[in-house]
Design an enzyme around this catalytic site. Structure first.
Site, PDB file in Angstrom:
ATOM      1  N   HIS A  48       2.221  13.761  -0.920  1.00 56.29           N
ATOM      2  CA  HIS A  48       2.407  13.926  -2.373  1.00 56.29           C
ATOM      3  C   HIS A  48       2.892  15.340  -2.731  1.00 56.29           C
ATOM      4  CE1 HIS A  48       1.792  13.930  -6.669  1.00 56.29           C
ATOM      5  NE2 HIS A  48       0.816  14.816  -6.562  1.00 56.29           N
ATOM      6  N   HIS A  72      -0.450  22.659  -5.114  1.00 54.49           N
ATOM      7  CA  HIS A  72      -0.963  22.441  -6.471  1.00 54.49           C
ATOM      8  C   HIS A  72      -2.305  21.720  -6.549  1.00 54.49           C
ATOM      9  CE1 HIS A  72       1.104  18.446  -6.316  1.00 54.49           C
ATOM     10  NE2 HIS A  72       0.185  18.099  -7.178  1.00 54.49           N
ATOM     11  N   GLU A  76      -8.243  22.437  -6.592  1.00 50.61           N
ATOM     12  CA  GLU A  76      -9.064  21.388  -7.211  1.00 50.61           C
ATOM     13  C   GLU A  76      -9.773  20.519  -6.168  1.00 50.61           C
ATOM     14  OE1 GLU A  76      -8.616  17.898 -10.563  1.00 50.61           O
ATOM     15  OE2 GLU A  76      -6.849  18.682  -9.570  1.00 50.61           O
ATOM     16  N   ASP A  77      -9.054  20.143  -5.110  1.00 46.28           N
ATOM     17  CA  ASP A  77      -9.595  19.126  -4.195  1.00 46.28           C
ATOM     18  C   ASP A  77     -10.173  19.666  -2.894  1.00 46.28           C
ATOM     19  OD1 ASP A  77      -8.740  17.356  -6.045  1.00 46.28           O
ATOM     20  OD2 ASP A  77      -6.892  16.795  -5.012  1.00 46.28           O
ATOM     21  N   ASP A 259      26.807  -3.345 -27.407  1.00 47.66           N
ATOM     22  CA  ASP A 259      28.184  -3.488 -27.843  1.00 47.66           C
ATOM     23  C   ASP A 259      28.961  -2.184 -27.788  1.00 47.66           C
ATOM     24  OD1 ASP A 259      29.338  -5.765 -28.331  1.00 47.66           O
ATOM     25  OD2 ASP A 259      29.304  -5.688 -30.519  1.00 47.66           O
TER      26      ASP A 259
END
Length: 701
Positions: A48, A72, A76-77, A259
């Protein structure tokens, strides 16, 4: 490292080897940090961040953005902190990653309060460094590509959030490549059946039109060759989501939207754009109301192009966009175009300059709006700006959203002009302040030094800046007027004592008593009617007032220190002389006297500003109403005996109510007039001696 190879080749095309190496180091750390994690689809998680970095590399963004994209999700993870990243890759990369992590923590629920607050944080992060939002947009693009492996409800929630927030942001920053992709994936996830149906219709229509498209394209190319103009001519596909939006909002049938035959002509120089325009207007008849020159006046996101509509063969409408290669790149990539060649803040592409200007205006909005709701309402109105362009009397162009009025124009020129605006002249004619402006008009604002904004302007002001500044001024004005009124009321309440003679220490003491921060707050509370000027005057005079109270007065008041005040007695607890009392300061009713034990004044210590210490006069002349409850056994004549016993004590009966409790037990609530507690105690003693009376007590409500 095999996952990095594709990205390495992309980066090597435009970045120096040393910067590619730094990106490789960021990849190694990210791969190590995420090695145990998997995506919903079962792939290793590191795929990712690599895909996100690859999207940004396509836009030719700088190495710091690429490194931040690879890292990134690390803060956080995983166990790594911002400090770890700063130590290894520098503070800029660490701050970008931290900025994206903060955005990832924002979960958009349907709860409006939470969503608006989160949205505000996102906008403010973007203002700090626009690369944060570029990484977030690339992250969202890859997530939308791989949406298939999520639960349907989650898929719909993410798709709605994408269409409402991220696609408009990409559009506002001019990154149409990403905007179109986000809209397409969002549309397919939110309305799968509608998307499928539209897609098959578009495919069918494309087959039927091929011959006509090729004919128009050939005619355009040969006409340009005749004029010796080198250009690329291509058919322009309408995007699925924009077809859907047109059908939905303009209530058009599919055939009416499809159209229109659209072409794009791309040339080398700006001058050539206008030569192409002349050649094409000779080829087909132009529809005169449908010409727009976005080269001379770019859109708010920096987009530049010439737009014209022509009547083609058999009268079919043909839409043409004419632009240079440079403008084409700008239209697709917006803010992200030529990122590497931006040397300082003052320079940059049109889109970057425009974006910075927009960010600055957002920052001003954030500072002048009271809450997140107001801020977001203003930002949302600026995410989809259909612009109009008007001129100041000296020829400067002012860009405003569709529907803007002279009030918006005045605030766009300068806040002070907006605040003192009294009227407008458009093209030298008087013009209503509430009437929308049109492109090309010259607007002149009339001002007067003493004038101020009108609250009615909020009904027709369109721009966030105008609305925020009007609200801000009106709030400030209300405060100033309340202070002035409060001071006037207090001066009147002090009577013979001069307001200027009262020391700041006395004001500070009273502010502390009523729990207010400053003298200004005290005056404002009086002006707004939340506190009584006379009550505050009594507190301010303190000792002096007590001396006055000790002097004999001709008519004795029941309450000491309440001269000049409207006094009433609470019906809930019916206080009488001898009771421990306190006064509630009630605007409009004056002082309302309660017994201290009354449940309606419980907690008076917490709100000293609303209560006033009072005491009974030594010799009140008045009579007071109080209530007693008598519990009697219902024998014949019991009520008559009770009333005669009460009248024997010298009290009047003011009212009487009975209520059956049991078969032969009654409550009788008697309202009596007494002079004080002593007389009431005498009455109760007499009632208690009656043979049928079981219990007697003072009534509390």
């Amino acid at each position: 490292m095999y996952l990095f190879e594709g990205l390495r080749q992309q980066l090597a095309e435009y970045l120096p080897a040393e910067q590619v190496q730094r990106a490789a180091a960021a990849f190694k750390l990210a791969a190590e940090a995420h090695k145990t994690q998997k995506r919903q689809s079962g792939e290793p998680y590191i795929t990712h961040p690599v895909a996100v970095a690859s999207i940004l590399a396509d836009m030719r963004l700088d190495h710091e953005t690429i490194m931040s994209a690879l890292l990134h999700d690390v803060i956080e993870d995983t166990v790594f902190t911002q400090e770890d990243l700063a130590e290894q890759f520098g503070s800029t990369v660490a701050e970008l990653v931290e900025g994206v992590s903060k955005l990832d923590k924002l979960k958009f629920d349907s709860k409006e309060e939470l969503q608006t607050e989160n949205y505000r944080k996102m906008i403010m992060a973007m203002v700090h460094d626009i690369r944060v939002i570029l990484i977030k947009l690339a992250d969202r693009t890859h997530n939308m590509r791989t949406l298939g492996s999520l639960r349907p409800d989650k898929r719909r929630r993410i798709a709605r959030e994408t269409l409402e927030i991220y696609a408009p942001l990409a559009h506002r920053l001019g990154i149409h490549d990403i905007k179109n992709e986000l809209e397409l994936h969002g549309f397919k996830a939110l309305y799968p059946w509608r998307a499928k149906l539209l897609e098959s219709q578009v495919r069918q229509a494309r087959g039927n039109r091929r011959e006509l498209v090729e004919r128009v394209q050939t005619e355009i190319e040969s006409r340009l060759q005749e004029h010796g103009i080198e250009a690329r001519v291509m058919g322009r596909e309408k995007h699925l989501y924009s077809i859907y939006q047109k059908m939905l909002h303009k209530e058009l049938r599919f055939e009416q939207v499809m159209d229109i035959y659209a072409f794009r002509v791309i040339v080398d120089e700006v001058d050539t754009c206008y030569r192409v325009l002349g050649a094409l207007h000779n080829l087909y008849k132009p529809i005169e109301t449908r010409f727009k020159d976005y080269i001379a006046i770019p859109k708010s996101n920096g987009y530049q192009s010439l737009h014209t509509s022509l009547k083609g063969p058999h009268g079919i409408p043909v839409e043409i966009q004419i632009r240079t290669e440079e403008m084409n790149l700008m239209a697709d990539r917006g803010v992200a175009a030529h990122w590497l060649y931006k040397t300082d803040e003052a320079t940059g592409t049109t889109a970057q300059v425009r974006a910075r200007r927009w960010m600055q205006s957002l920052l001003e909005l954030q500072q002048s709006t009271g809450n997140a709701f107001e801020f977001i309402e203003n930002v949302k109105s600026e995410l989809f700006p259909e612009e109009i362009y008007v001129f100041t009397p000296d020829g400067r162009i002012i860009e405003l959203p569709q529907g803007a009025t002279p009030v918006d124009f005045a605030y766009a020129v300068h806040t002070d002009i907006g605040n003192t605006c009294i009227g407008a002249r458009v093209n030298h004619k008087v013009y209503s302040l509430s009437k929308p402006l049109e492109t090309g008009q010259t607007v002149e604002i009339k001002t007067a030094p003493g004038s101020r904004p009108n609250i009615a302007w909020l009904n027709f002001a369109v721009t966030g800046k105008a609305r925020a500044k009007i609200r801000q001024y009106l709030k400030g004005q209300e405060t100033r007027e309340a202070e002035q009124l409060g001071e006037r009321l207090l001066r009147a309440a002090l009577g013979p004592v001069n307001y200027n003679d009262i020391t700041e220490e006395e004001f500070a003491r009273v502010c502390e008593e009523v729990k207010l921060a400053s003298k200004t707050d005290l005056l404002r509370e009086i002006g707004l009617g939340n506190m009584m000027s006379v009550a505050i005057a009594k507190r301010l005079l303190g000792e002096m007032q007590q001396i006055k109270d000790d002097q004999p007065s001709y008519r004795s008041l029941a309450i000491k220190g309440a001269e000049g005040l409207l006094v009433s007695f609470a019906k809930c607890c019916r206080p009488i002389p001898g009771d421990d009392i306190i006064a509630h300061v009630s605007p409009g009713k004056g002082l309302v006297i309660h017994r201290r034990e009354c449940k309606n004044v419980r907690g008076h210590e917490d709100e000293p500003g609303r209560y006033f210490p009072v005491q009974w006069d030594n010799k009140p002349e008045a009579e007071f109403i109080t209530e007693v409850r008598v519990e009697v056994v219902n024998h014949q004549g019991a009520l008559a005996k009770l009333t005669s016993t009460i009248s024997a004590t010298g009290c009047n009966i003011h009212g009487l109510k009975t209520e059956e409790v049991d078969a032969n037990i009654y409550y009788i609530d008697v309202a009596l007039t007494v002079h004080d507690r002593k007389q009431l105690a005498d009455v109760i003693r007499h009632i208690r001696k009656m043979p049928d009376v079981q219990r007697v007590a003072r009534l509390r409500k």
